[in-house]
Scaffold this motif. Sequence first.
Motif, PDB file in Angstrom:
ATOM      1  N   GLN A   5      69.127  17.901  32.722  1.00 52.82           N
ATOM      2  CA  GLN A   5      68.898  18.644  33.867  1.00 52.82           C
ATOM      3  C   GLN A   5      69.955  17.927  35.125  1.00 52.82           C
ATOM      4  O   GLN A   5      70.049  16.701  35.041  1.00 52.82           O
ATOM      5  CB  GLN A   5      67.723  18.308  34.420  1.00 52.82           C
ATOM      6  CG  GLN A   5      67.266  18.995  35.642  1.00 52.82           C
ATOM      7  CD  GLN A   5      65.770  18.616  36.078  1.00 52.82           C
ATOM      8  OE1 GLN A   5      65.437  19.100  37.187  1.00 52.82           O
ATOM      9  NE2 GLN A   5      64.899  18.025  35.361  1.00 52.82           N
ATOM     10  N   THR A 116      61.857  27.541  27.628  1.00 54.91           N
ATOM     11  CA  THR A 116      60.673  26.690  27.631  1.00 54.91           C
ATOM     12  C   THR A 116      60.759  25.505  28.308  1.00 54.91           C
ATOM     13  O   THR A 116      59.987  25.207  29.200  1.00 54.91           O
ATOM     14  CB  THR A 116      60.421  26.198  26.082  1.00 54.91           C
ATOM     15  OG1 THR A 116      60.090  27.462  25.255  1.00 54.91           O
ATOM     16  CG2 THR A 116      59.055  25.358  26.171  1.00 54.91           C
ATOM     17  N   ARG A 117      61.951  24.669  28.379  1.00 58.02           N
ATOM     18  CA  ARG A 117      62.308  23.596  29.280  1.00 58.02           C
ATOM     19  C   ARG A 117      62.318  23.987  30.649  1.00 58.02           C
ATOM     20  O   ARG A 117      61.720  23.134  31.575  1.00 58.02           O
ATOM     21  CB  ARG A 117      63.378  22.848  28.612  1.00 58.02           C
ATOM     22  CG  ARG A 117      63.814  21.704  29.745  1.00 58.02           C
ATOM     23  CD  ARG A 117      62.818  20.612  29.192  1.00 58.02           C
ATOM     24  NE  ARG A 117      63.186  19.520  29.968  1.00 58.02           N
ATOM     25  CZ  ARG A 117      62.342  19.071  30.976  1.00 58.02           C
ATOM     26  NH1 ARG A 117      61.252  19.525  31.397  1.00 58.02           N
ATOM     27  NH2 ARG A 117      62.556  18.005  31.820  1.00 58.02           N
ATOM     28  N   ALA A 119      60.596  26.193  32.249  1.00 54.91           N
ATOM     29  CA  ALA A 119      59.326  26.466  32.635  1.00 54.91           C
ATOM     30  C   ALA A 119      58.542  25.397  32.838  1.00 54.91           C
ATOM     31  O   ALA A 119      57.844  24.803  33.893  1.00 54.91           O
ATOM     32  CB  ALA A 119      58.586  27.387  31.763  1.00 54.91           C
ATOM     33  N   GLU A 120      58.777  24.164  32.267  1.00 52.64           N
ATOM     34  CA  GLU A 120      58.123  22.774  32.237  1.00 52.64           C
ATOM     35  C   GLU A 120      58.742  22.272  33.515  1.00 52.64           C
ATOM     36  O   GLU A 120      58.209  21.806  34.370  1.00 52.64           O
ATOM     37  CB  GLU A 120      58.453  22.097  30.935  1.00 52.64           C
ATOM     38  CG  GLU A 120      57.764  22.341  29.862  1.00 52.64           C
ATOM     39  CD  GLU A 120      58.420  21.574  28.612  1.00 52.64           C
ATOM     40  OE1 GLU A 120      59.149  21.074  28.944  1.00 52.64           O
ATOM     41  OE2 GLU A 120      57.883  21.927  27.550  1.00 52.64           O
ATOM     42  N   LEU A 121      60.219  22.208  33.739  1.00 58.21           N
ATOM     43  CA  LEU A 121      60.587  21.351  34.864  1.00 58.21           C
ATOM     44  C   LEU A 121      60.435  22.119  36.267  1.00 58.21           C
ATOM     45  O   LEU A 121      60.205  21.474  37.163  1.00 58.21           O
ATOM     46  CB  LEU A 121      61.980  21.165  34.680  1.00 58.21           C
ATOM     47  CG  LEU A 121      63.244  22.151  35.099  1.00 58.21           C
ATOM     48  CD1 LEU A 121      63.632  22.302  36.307  1.00 58.21           C
ATOM     49  CD2 LEU A 121      64.262  22.012  34.205  1.00 58.21           C
ATOM     50  N   ARG A 123      57.709  23.841  36.830  1.00 58.89           N
ATOM     51  CA  ARG A 123      56.213  23.656  37.253  1.00 58.89           C
ATOM     52  C   ARG A 123      56.205  22.112  37.730  1.00 58.89           C
ATOM     53  O   ARG A 123      55.527  21.775  38.812  1.00 58.89           O
ATOM     54  CB  ARG A 123      55.422  23.955  36.098  1.00 58.89           C
ATOM     55  CG  ARG A 123      53.948  23.562  36.244  1.00 58.89           C
ATOM     56  CD  ARG A 123      53.196  23.980  35.337  1.00 58.89           C
ATOM     57  NE  ARG A 123      53.452  23.297  33.874  1.00 58.89           N
ATOM     58  CZ  ARG A 123      53.829  24.018  32.812  1.00 58.89           C
ATOM     59  NH1 ARG A 123      54.353  25.253  32.899  1.00 58.89           N
ATOM     60  NH2 ARG A 123      54.268  23.465  31.907  1.00 58.89           N
ATOM     61  N   THR A 124      56.584  21.219  36.726  1.00 62.33           N
ATOM     62  CA  THR A 124      56.279  19.748  36.928  1.00 62.33           C
ATOM     63  C   THR A 124      57.211  19.251  38.088  1.00 62.33           C
ATOM     64  O   THR A 124      56.897  18.348  38.703  1.00 62.33           O
ATOM     65  CB  THR A 124      56.456  18.960  35.997  1.00 62.33           C
ATOM     66  OG1 THR A 124      57.507  19.115  35.167  1.00 62.33           O
ATOM     67  CG2 THR A 124      55.264  19.553  34.760  1.00 62.33           C
ATOM     68  N   ASP A 125      58.605  19.556  37.875  1.00 61.93           N
ATOM     69  CA  ASP A 125      59.618  18.893  38.820  1.00 61.93           C
ATOM     70  C   ASP A 125      59.719  19.411  40.137  1.00 61.93           C
ATOM     71  O   ASP A 125      60.080  18.843  41.274  1.00 61.93           O
ATOM     72  CB  ASP A 125      60.832  18.599  38.208  1.00 61.93           C
ATOM     73  CG  ASP A 125      60.948  17.570  36.782  1.00 61.93           C
ATOM     74  OD1 ASP A 125      59.790  17.207  36.508  1.00 61.93           O
ATOM     75  OD2 ASP A 125      62.074  17.540  36.225  1.00 61.93           O
ATOM     76  N   GLU A 129      55.218  27.959  41.102  1.00 61.31           N
ATOM     77  CA  GLU A 129      54.078  28.570  40.350  1.00 61.31           C
ATOM     78  C   GLU A 129      54.299  29.974  39.552  1.00 61.31           C
ATOM     79  O   GLU A 129      53.629  30.265  38.935  1.00 61.31           O
ATOM     80  CB  GLU A 129      53.118  28.921  41.554  1.00 61.31           C
ATOM     81  CG  GLU A 129      52.461  27.654  42.270  1.00 61.31           C
ATOM     82  CD  GLU A 129      51.700  27.991  43.521  1.00 61.31           C
ATOM     83  OE1 GLU A 129      50.993  29.290  43.662  1.00 61.31           O
ATOM     84  OE2 GLU A 129      51.567  27.324  44.478  1.00 61.31           O
ATOM     85  N   LEU A 177      53.455  30.240  35.736  1.00 64.34           N
ATOM     86  CA  LEU A 177      53.558  28.922  35.288  1.00 64.34           C
ATOM     87  C   LEU A 177      51.942  28.261  35.521  1.00 64.34           C
ATOM     88  O   LEU A 177      51.778  27.386  35.126  1.00 64.34           O
ATOM     89  CB  LEU A 177      54.334  28.049  36.168  1.00 64.34           C
ATOM     90  CG  LEU A 177      56.021  28.462  35.969  1.00 64.34           C
ATOM     91  CD1 LEU A 177      56.833  27.859  36.886  1.00 64.34           C
ATOM     92  CD2 LEU A 177      56.494  28.618  34.560  1.00 64.34           C
TER      93      LEU A 177
END
Length: 177
Positions: A5, A116-117, A119-121, A123-125, A129, A177
């Motif tokens: 990233q 997939t990655r 969506a994770e980043l 949401r978390t980073d 939403e 998300l």
Amino acid sequence: MHAQQFTRADSVPADVPRELASCWADVLNAGGAVVAPSLPMPPVTAAQVAPTVAELVAGLDPERCRLLVARRAGELAGWLVVRRDPHPLVAHCGVVNHVQTHPRFRGRGVGAALMTRVAELARTDMGLERLQLSARSGCGLEGFYRRLGWVEVGRWPGALRVAPGDDRDDVLMSLVL
């Protein structure tokens, strides 16, 4: 697959923009659906794509625009961008753009891993939403995104003119998300 990233232009190694431009040209010339407004219709060269890549890299910002690059055995296999609009009405949503898998790596899970990655980043980073994207109909993209949990939320019929007599729908998709 290794995904990296980038959140700021000064963190992008000098060779990455060249790799992105080369990938983008190869994707477009293979019939890919990622045609930016600043680019001519295919065929294109990496040199023609390079200014658009430079502009994209210059706009990276940890809060508003991130670049995700996938590598396999050290080679650039694919990439995408996720953006947040700062307007308060939509700041909880992100937009995924420029989703690309190099033609040499298609069918090997690179696109699915990138999605997939991201969506994770997102949401978390980034604290997002929901993600949204638009895809050109007639390329099999709707099924690809559906398998990853995305939902079609609308279409602009015939909005994309690929060639004279070849109008495609712009398919609007969303992922909670």
